[in-house]
Enzyme design. Structure first.
Site, PDB file in Angstrom:
ATOM      1  CG  ASP A   1      -1.821   1.212   1.276  1.00 30.56           C
ATOM      2  OD1 ASP A   1      -2.982   1.087   0.838  1.00 30.56           O
ATOM      3  OD2 ASP A   1      -1.390   2.292   1.749  1.00 30.56           O
TER       4      ASP A   1
ATOM      5  CE  LYS B   1      -3.902   4.716   0.628  1.00 31.94           C
ATOM      6  NZ  LYS B   1      -2.465   4.394   0.689  1.00 31.94           N
TER       7      LYS B   1
ATOM      8  CG  HIS C   1      -4.594   9.642   0.417  1.00 30.54           C
ATOM      9  ND1 HIS C   1      -3.229   9.602   0.324  1.00 30.54           N
ATOM     10  CD2 HIS C   1      -4.864   9.080   1.620  1.00 30.54           C
ATOM     11  CE1 HIS C   1      -2.697   9.062   1.397  1.00 30.54           C
ATOM     12  NE2 HIS C   1      -3.678   8.738   2.208  1.00 30.54           N
TER      13      HIS C   1
END
Length: 298
Positions: free
Chosen positions: A47, A83, A116
Site C-alpha cells: 500500500d 492513492k 486519498h
C-alpha cells in the site's frame, strides 16, 4: 467470526486481507529493503500513495524482484494500492496523477487506486468546491478503470455523507473505503454503511500509530486478552480483531521482525467471542482518531 486471506470486491476481484503499509517511509534504501523483506515473507499487498513519495522506490524494488534470476514472484502475484493526493484533485490532475503513479511504479496497471481524501488542497473545509473536485477525480478514475489502467477504484477517509453523495454522480460505485480503524475508533456506522453498499473496508492505523501497543495509551481490555492469548502479541491481537470483522489491514513495519510478526497473524487461531467482545467494549465516544478525520470537509 473467522478471518479470510482475501476480501472480495464488488467487481469480483480478491484483494489480500493483509498488506504492508508504507506511510512515512521515504528513504529509498529503507523502502526497497522493507518491500523486499515483506515479499520474501509472503506479503502480496503493498500500500502506497502519491503523497508518501515512495512510489518510485517501490517500483524499483518490485521490478528488481520480478526480473531477478530464478524469481518465483510475478507482477500478477502482487496487489498494488496507490492513492490520489489532495493536490491532485480534479479531472485532469487526477488522470495525470494515475499515469505518473504507473510510471513511478513501473507497471502497466495498478490493482486499486483511491481518492486519498475527500477534500482538495487550498480550499476552506466548508467550500462547495470540494464536491466538484472529487466528482471530477472520480470521473477520471472511472475512465481509467474502463481502460484497464486500474483494476479497481475506491476512496479513503470518506465518511458516510461523502459516500452517500457519490451515488448522485458516480457511474461506478467505490469498491473500497480505506479509513482509520482500531478499538478506540471502531467506525461501526461506517462499517455498516459499507457492508450494505458492497464497499470493502481497509483499516489503517490498526495499532493507533503505535500508541495502543507501546504504552502511550493504556487498554486494560487488551491486556486481559493478551493474558488469555500468550501466543499472540498485542499488535497481533489488534490486527486479528480487525480481520475478524471482515476488513483488510495494512500495518506499517520497518524491521524484519515486525514484518514477520504482523504477517504471522494469518496463521494464528482466531480470537474467541469473549476476546472480541472485550475489545469492542473499549469503544471510545467520541471516537479517538490518531490520523486524518474528514468529518469537517464539505
Amino acid at each position: 467470526m473467522s478471518i479470510h486471506k482475501t476480501v472480495k470486491l464488488a467487481n469480483g476481484l480478491a484483494m489480500p486481507s493483509l498488506g504492508l503499509g508504507t506511510w512515512q517511509q521515504r528513504d529509498a534504501d529503507v523502502v526497497k529493503r522493507v518491500v523486499g523483506q515483506a515479499l520474501s515473507t509472503g506479503y502480496q499487498l503493498i500500500d502506497t500513495a502519491s503523497v508518501y513519495r515512495n512510489e518510485a522506490a517501490i517500483g524499483d524494488m518490485l521490478t528488481e524482484i520480478f526480473n531477478g534470476p530464478g524469481s518465483t514472484i510475478q507482477r500478477k502475484d502482487i496487489w498494488i494500492t496507490s492513492k490520489l493526493a489532495p493536490t491532485q484533485q480534479g479531472y485532469e490532475k487526477a488522470k495525470q496523477a494515475v499515469l505518473d503513479s504507473l510510471e513511478k511504479l513501473q507497471t502497466d496497471y495498478i490493482d486499486l487506486y483511491l481518492i486519498h481524501w475527500p477534500g482538495a488542497s487550498r480550499l476552506k473545509p466548508d467550500s462547495p468546491k470540494h464536491r466538484e473536485m472529487r466528482a471530477g477525480s472520480w470521473r477520471a478514475l472511472e475512465e481509467l478503470y474502463e481502460q484497464g489502467k486500474v483494476r479497481s477504484i475506491g476512496v479513503s477517509n470518506f465518511t458516510t455523507r461523502h459516500l452517500d453523495e457519490m451515488k448522485e454522480y458516480a457511474k461506478i460505485q467505490p469498491m473500497v473505503n480505506q479509513c482509520e480503524m482500531h478499538p478506540l475508533c471502531q467506525q461501526t456506522e461506517l462499517l455498516q454503511y459499507c457492508a450494505q453498499n458492497s464497499i470493502a473496508f481497509t483499516a489503517y492505523a490498526s495499532l493507533g500509530e503505535g500508541a495502543l501497543v507501546n504504552g502511550d495509551v493504556k487498554l486494560p481490555q487488551l491486556d486481559a486478552v493478551a493474558a488469555r492469548r500468550p501466543d499472540l502479541t498485542p499488535a497481533q491481537i489488534l490486527l486479528m480483531w480487525g480481520l475478524q470483522k471482515g476488513v483488510a489491514v495494512i500495518p506499517k513495519a520497518s524491521s524484519a521482525g515486525r514484518i514477520q510478526e504482523n504477517f504471522d497473524v494469518l496463521a494464528k487461531a482466531e480470537l474467541s467471542a469473549q476476546d472480541v467482545t472485550d475489545l469492542d467494549g473499549i469503544g471510545n465516544k467520541p471516537e479517538k482518531h490518531f490520523c486524518w478525520h474528514a468529518g469537517h470537509i464539505a
